[in-house]
Each structure stands twice: as structure tokens, then as C-alpha cells.
Motif scaffolding. Structure first.
Motif, PDB file in Angstrom:
ATOM      1  N   LYS A 261     -38.395 -46.167  70.752  1.00 20.41           N
ATOM      2  CA  LYS A 261     -36.946 -45.586  70.892  1.00 20.41           C
ATOM      3  C   LYS A 261     -36.062 -44.830  70.736  1.00 20.41           C
ATOM      4  CE  LYS A 261     -32.879 -47.807  69.112  1.00 20.41           C
ATOM      5  NZ  LYS A 261     -32.519 -49.213  67.875  1.00 20.41           N
TER       6      LYS A 261
ATOM      7  N   GLN B  23     -37.891 -50.245  76.320  1.00 18.30           N
ATOM      8  CA  GLN B  23     -39.385 -50.125  76.755  1.00 18.30           C
ATOM      9  C   GLN B  23     -40.025 -49.379  78.031  1.00 18.30           C
ATOM     10  OE1 GLN B  23     -40.782 -53.690  73.698  1.00 18.30           O
ATOM     11  NE2 GLN B  23     -38.434 -53.987  73.648  1.00 18.30           N
TER      12      GLN B  23
ATOM     13  N   PRO C 280     -43.301 -52.615  60.214  1.00 20.26           N
ATOM     14  CA  PRO C 280     -42.196 -53.456  60.254  1.00 20.26           C
ATOM     15  C   PRO C 280     -42.865 -54.313  59.358  1.00 20.26           C
ATOM     16  CG  PRO C 280     -42.590 -54.076  62.312  1.00 20.26           C
ATOM     17  CD  PRO C 280     -43.429 -52.837  62.111  1.00 20.26           C
TER      18      PRO C 280
ATOM     19  N   TYR D 269     -39.246 -49.350  69.338  1.00 21.31           N
ATOM     20  CA  TYR D 269     -38.914 -50.584  69.081  1.00 21.31           C
ATOM     21  C   TYR D 269     -39.031 -52.208  68.816  1.00 21.31           C
ATOM     22  CZ  TYR D 269     -35.363 -48.826  73.341  1.00 21.31           C
ATOM     23  OH  TYR D 269     -34.712 -48.662  73.605  1.00 21.31           O
ATOM     24  N   ASP D 270     -39.653 -52.065  67.618  1.00 24.56           N
ATOM     25  CA  ASP D 270     -40.671 -53.431  66.426  1.00 24.56           C
ATOM     26  C   ASP D 270     -40.437 -52.635  65.506  1.00 24.56           C
ATOM     27  OD1 ASP D 270     -42.325 -51.632  66.399  1.00 24.56           O
ATOM     28  OD2 ASP D 270     -44.492 -52.919  66.540  1.00 24.56           O
TER      29      ASP D 270
ATOM     30  N   GLY E 184     -42.716 -48.354  74.148  1.00 24.50           N
ATOM     31  CA  GLY E 184     -42.459 -49.436  72.950  1.00 24.50           C
ATOM     32  C   GLY E 184     -41.582 -48.267  72.364  1.00 24.50           C
TER      33      GLY E 184
ATOM     34  N   SER F 172     -42.046 -50.302  63.919  1.00 27.41           N
ATOM     35  CA  SER F 172     -42.250 -48.401  63.087  1.00 27.41           C
ATOM     36  C   SER F 172     -42.254 -47.317  63.008  1.00 27.41           C
ATOM     37  CB  SER F 172     -43.439 -48.981  64.122  1.00 27.41           C
ATOM     38  OG  SER F 172     -44.537 -50.260  64.180  1.00 27.41           O
TER      39      SER F 172
ATOM     40  N   SER G  49     -44.243 -59.416  60.972  1.00 31.25           N
ATOM     41  CA  SER G  49     -44.957 -59.277  62.394  1.00 31.25           C
ATOM     42  C   SER G  49     -46.010 -60.973  62.408  1.00 31.25           C
ATOM     43  CB  SER G  49     -46.504 -58.798  61.786  1.00 31.25           C
ATOM     44  OG  SER G  49     -47.346 -58.603  62.948  1.00 31.25           O
ATOM     45  N   LYS G  50     -46.133 -61.520  63.745  1.00 36.43           N
ATOM     46  CA  LYS G  50     -46.786 -62.237  63.735  1.00 36.43           C
ATOM     47  C   LYS G  50     -48.438 -62.515  63.823  1.00 36.43           C
ATOM     48  CE  LYS G  50     -47.267 -61.506  68.683  1.00 36.43           C
ATOM     49  NZ  LYS G  50     -46.541 -61.158  70.543  1.00 36.43           N
TER      50      LYS G  50
END
Length: 222
Positions: free
Chosen positions: A25, A16, A69, A47-48, A23, A50, A72-73
């Protein structure tokens, strides 16, 4: 100096903290130039989770669709499952900070920056309008996936907020000005006004509300 051009090439970033974009990939798409810059149509995965599909320019997202994604927090909870959602004027700006599901438009410095873009939220709501530096900014229209019960206000002679609970008003959409993710200026709202007069009646109503940096100032129904 030789120029390297490829119609389609795949590159996987080792971690990342590797070379731009941070971030990211994997990228599959068009490359150009001696430094193999991402340029043209391609798909960029992060990596998240998206995924961006569209046009790259100088190794940056330029225009296309960015999907986020499902988890999500940053998701904002509204009400418990099974309860009727109720919102008031103060809560309208909060809806712009709900979790994003998909953005379609242009980018600047890898952030949404567009004069006319479409944003779909994870809860199904949609916003059509202007973006600046990754934030909703400018004129736009907000459509609710499901109408919400709206707790409306009137003002007395002292400009004091008073709840108006005589009728059920279900908000359907609004159009107006946004300043960095909060309502600012005049906002036009559309409702389905429901009233029981020995029988159940539902009619479309309009309202103009004034906001000052997200804070409700006044309302006028017509």
C-alpha cells in the motif's frame, strides 16, 4: 543516464495489483537508481495490515521485522476457552502452522529465508531457528508461552503406541529438526513432570522423540 537517490521518500501504490510488491500500500524509505528502486532502510505497509520495517534491496524485503495483522483466516483453534489444552506428539507440528504475529530475520524473494531468525506466534509461542522459502525448515527451538499438558506415548514390543497417563507432563519447549513445517528426525523435548505422592512434586524431565515427516515414531524418556 541520471541516477536518482533519495534518503527518504514516500510512495503510495494505487491498488493491490500495482507495481511490486504485490499487495503493498505505501512505502517510506530509501530509494536508489534510475528506476527508483526501494533500496536501504524503509517501512513497507500492505493492504492486509502487515508492516515491514528494515532493509530493502532491489525493491524486495532483505532483512528486518515483518509484523502481521491481529486477525487472520489462517488461525488454528485449539480448545474452547476455559478448557485445559492437551497436545500429543502428532500435534506438535500443527503448532508451527499457527498464525504468525512477528518475524525477525532475513528474506529471499520476499519470503522468510534465514539461517537464524525469530518467529513469534499470535498465541505467544516462539520459534528460533532456520527458515527456507517462507517455511520453518532446519534446526530450531520452540518455546511455549504457557506449558501444555502433553499426552505421552510409550511403545510395546510390537512398536504399538500406548498412552502413558501415570504422570502429568507439561511440555515447556523442544529443540530439533523441522522439514517444511513438520517435525522430522530427532526432537529433544523438555517437560515439567508432575506427580502426587501424598504431596505434589514437580521435576524437570527430558525426552527424545523420533519423527518421520511429522509422524511420531518412538519416544525415550530420561
Amino acid at each position: 543516464m541520471s541516477i536518482i537517490t533519495s534518503r527518504e521518500k514516500e510512495k503510495e501504490f494505487p491498488n493491490q495489483k500495482g507495481s511490486w510488491p504485490t499487495g503493498s500500500k505505501r512505502y517510506v524509505g530509501n530509494w536508489h537508481g534510475a528506476n527508483c528502486q526501494m533500496d536501504g532502510k524503509g517501512t513497507l505497509k500492505f493492504y492486509d495490515g502487515s508492516v515491514f520495517k528494515g532493509v530493502m534491496k532491489n525493491s524486495a524485503m532483505h532483512s528486518g521485522t515483518l509484523k502481521f495483522p491481529s486477525s487472520s483466516k489462517h488461525h488454528i483453534s485449539t480448545v474452547a476457552k476455559g478448557e485445559e489444552q492437551v497436545i500429543d506428539a502428532a500435534g506438535l507440528s500443527d503448532l508451527l502452522n499457527e498464525k504468525w504475529a512477528e518475524f525477525k530475520g532475513e528474506f529471499k524473494n520476499n519470503l522468510p529465508h534465514s539461517g537464524a531468525a525469530t518467529l513469534r506466534f499470535a498465541n505467544g509461542n516462539e520459534y528460533f531457528g532456520q527458515f527456507e522459502e517462507g517455511m520453518v525448515n532446519g534446526a530450531g527451538q520452540f518455546l511455549f508461552a504457557e506449558p501444555l499438558l502433553f499426552n505421552t506415548y510409550t511403545t510395546d514390543n510390537n512398536n504399538t503406541q500406548q498412552s502413558d497417563s501415570k504422570k502429568r507432563r507439561m511440555i515447556v519447549s523442544w529443540f530439533g529438526e523441522v522439514q517444511r513445517n513438520v517435525l522430522h528426525g530427532l526432537v529433544h523435548l523438555r517437560f515439567r513432570e508432575q506427580e502426587e505422592l501424598g504431596y505434589f512434586m514437580s521435576v524437570d524431565k527430558r525426552c527424545i522423540m523420533e519423527f518421520d515427516e511429522g509422524k511420531w515414531v518412538s519416544s525415550k524418556f530420561y
